[in-house]
Design an enzyme around this catalytic site. Structure first.
Site, PDB file in Angstrom:
ATOM      1  N   ASN A  91      -4.697   0.858  -9.130  1.00  0.00           N
ATOM      2  CA  ASN A  91      -4.791   1.402  -7.847  1.00  0.00           C
ATOM      3  C   ASN A  91      -3.508   2.221  -7.552  1.00  0.00           C
ATOM      4  O   ASN A  91      -2.331   1.709  -7.362  1.00  0.00           O
ATOM      5  CB  ASN A  91      -4.725   0.375  -6.550  1.00  0.00           C
ATOM      6  CG  ASN A  91      -5.989  -0.444  -6.561  1.00  0.00           C
ATOM      7  OD1 ASN A  91      -7.162  -0.012  -7.494  1.00  0.00           O
ATOM      8  ND2 ASN A  91      -6.221  -1.351  -5.798  1.00  0.00           N
ATOM      9  N   THR A 104       0.874  -1.059   0.061  1.00  0.00           N
ATOM     10  CA  THR A 104      -0.021  -0.003   0.144  1.00  0.00           C
ATOM     11  C   THR A 104       0.870   1.478   0.018  1.00  0.00           C
ATOM     12  O   THR A 104       1.818   1.261   0.992  1.00  0.00           O
ATOM     13  CB  THR A 104      -0.839   0.040   1.382  1.00  0.00           C
ATOM     14  OG1 THR A 104      -1.924   1.167   1.151  1.00  0.00           O
ATOM     15  CG2 THR A 104      -0.184  -0.128   2.392  1.00  0.00           C
ATOM     16  N   ALA A 119     -10.209  -1.737  -6.255  1.00  0.00           N
ATOM     17  CA  ALA A 119     -10.412  -2.191  -7.698  1.00  0.00           C
ATOM     18  C   ALA A 119     -11.602  -2.987  -7.418  1.00  0.00           C
ATOM     19  O   ALA A 119     -12.394  -3.434  -8.456  1.00  0.00           O
ATOM     20  CB  ALA A 119      -9.322  -2.906  -7.536  1.00  0.00           C
ATOM     21  N   SER A 120     -12.232  -3.535  -6.166  1.00  0.00           N
ATOM     22  CA  SER A 120     -13.217  -4.509  -6.072  1.00  0.00           C
ATOM     23  C   SER A 120     -14.569  -3.426  -6.246  1.00  0.00           C
ATOM     24  O   SER A 120     -15.349  -4.001  -7.053  1.00  0.00           O
ATOM     25  CB  SER A 120     -13.321  -4.876  -4.436  1.00  0.00           C
ATOM     26  OG  SER A 120     -12.257  -5.302  -4.205  1.00  0.00           O
ATOM     27  N   HIS A 132      -8.826 -12.371  -9.023  1.00  0.00           N
ATOM     28  CA  HIS A 132      -9.260 -11.927  -7.690  1.00  0.00           C
ATOM     29  C   HIS A 132     -10.433 -12.273  -7.085  1.00  0.00           C
ATOM     30  O   HIS A 132     -11.467 -12.370  -7.880  1.00  0.00           O
ATOM     31  CB  HIS A 132      -8.802 -10.314  -7.317  1.00  0.00           C
ATOM     32  CG  HIS A 132      -8.697  -9.964  -5.991  1.00  0.00           C
ATOM     33  ND1 HIS A 132      -9.999  -9.657  -5.203  1.00  0.00           N
ATOM     34  CD2 HIS A 132      -7.734  -9.999  -5.198  1.00  0.00           C
ATOM     35  CE1 HIS A 132      -9.416  -9.271  -4.189  1.00  0.00           C
ATOM     36  NE2 HIS A 132      -8.271  -9.317  -4.000  1.00  0.00           N
TER      37      HIS A 132
END
EC number: 4.1.1.28
Length: 378
Positions: free
Chosen positions: A233, A15, A81-82, A125
């Site tokens: 992201n 991150t 992104a989800s 994912h």
């Protein structure tokens, strides 16, 4: 607290963080605007439009994705992104349902939805599967090749089989940089197949997309012109802290119309001349997230961000070389970007014990993955 920015933290994907992003987030919190419409805070909306164009140009996205092109396209900052995967799925669902209603006016919505089917690689994912559950549609997992990539031939076979079974293909997720091993689906093969069958192509490049600001990695997004939506992201690898997930759509009207609930108290005189981002996302309210993207791009610049990406990729290659030189270890997958998948030679149980010992000491944090029943550390 687990310190995600410790040099000994190697779990999940990184991150991002930086002083400019932290300062911008503090300023965003102080301004405290809720930018759901243009009129709610014009700068909040207009800076986001500009930043997504800047970022799109850094990646050399096709002009159809950019607001500055004068066409339909444009970008938006999602939380994750989800969310982007779900938003794209709901846009694709609305588009396909309209098409099918025109062809079969006697079919009701329940009949159409029951026939819709989407596709992703078996290596995609878990959020893709979750998007299918939330969207109330079937999603089919298509087997990947030996290098863990979704290929055009496999996608075409799945689509044709479903068409023969009376189903309606509507959505395909192509992953550039899978979570397990950072494998790259063959967008240049899958995109044309999906276009041929009028299937919406969503590109999920959550982690690896940041590397496309470097020219030497852009070959991995070959075929991007076939996509309908693209997402990555900056909060993973581009020094912008969470949450900042950049998404572009060639034709946002399908998403806007699917989400458009327009009560009188949210109407304003400038509707239509600037985007109202509440129509581009699941929530209504939104923070001033473009501010931290602007601060990072202005203070670091493209060349420094490229150097940051390249440095991490070099570290990965160095660690991979150490693994290869040590006869006890082997690589479990091709080294892509900043991810190294490695394991002790021998059984899965041996590697599970190794991971337990490493994490148990509390000094280094790693997570495992498993592909074709082979357990490895990443």
């Amino acid at each position: 607290i687990t310190h995600w920015h410790s040099p000994k933290f190697h779990a999940y994907f990184p991150t991002a963080n930086s002083y400019p992003a932290i300062v911008a987030d503090m300023l965003s919190g102080a301004i405290a605007c809720i930018g759901f419409t243009w009129i709610a805070s014009p700068a909040c909306t207009e800076l986001e439009v500009a930043m997504l164009d800047w970022l799109g140009k850094m990646l050399e996205l096709p002009a159809e994705f950019l607001a500055c092109s004068g066409g339909k396209g444009g970008g938006v900052i999602q939380g994750t992104a989800s969310e982007a995967t779900l938003v794209a799925l709901l846009g694709a669902k609305a588009k396909k349902m309209k098409e099918v209603r025109e062809t079969h006016p006697d079919w009701d919505d329940h009949t159409i939805i029951s026939k819709l089917v989407g596709y992703s690689s078996a290596q995609a994912h878990s959020s893709v599967e979750r998007a299918g559950l939330l969207g109330g549609v079937k999603l089919r997992s298509v087997p990947a090749d030996e290098q863990n990539r979704l290929r055009g031939e496999a996608l075409e076979k799945a689509i044709e089989q479903d068409l023969a079974d009376g189903l309606i293909p509507f959505y395909a997720v192509v992953t550039l940089g899978t979570t397990n091993s950072c494998a790259f689906d063959r967008l240049d093969e899958c995109g044309p197949v999906a276009n041929k069958h009028n299937v919406w192509v969503h590109v999920d490049a959550a982690y690896a997309g940041s590397a496309f600001i470097c020219p030497e990695y852009r070959h991995l997004m070959k075929g991007i012109e076939t996509a309908d939506s693209f997402n990555f992201n900056p909060h993973k690898w581009m020094l912008v802290n969470f949450d900042c997930s950049a998404m572009w759509l060639k034709d946002p009207s399908w998403v806007v119309n699917a989400f458009n609930v327009d009560p009188l108290y949210l109407k304003h005189d400038m509707q239509g001349s600037a985007p109202d981002y509440r129509h581009w996302q699941i929530p209504i309210g939104r923070r001033f997230r473009a501010l931290k993207l602007w601060f990072v791009l202005r203070l670091y610049g493209v060349e420094n961000l490229q150097a940051h990406i390249r440095r991490h990729c070099t570290y990965a290659q160095q660690f991979a070389e150490l693994c290869v030189q040590d006869s006890r270890f082997e690589l479990a997958a091709e080294v892509n970007m900043g991810l190294v998948c490695f394991r002790l030679k021998g059984s899965n149980e041996r590697n599970e014990a190794l991971l337990k010992r490493i994490n148990g000491r509390g000094k280094i944090h790693l997570v495992p993955a498993k592909i074709r029943d082979v357990y490895f550390l990443r």
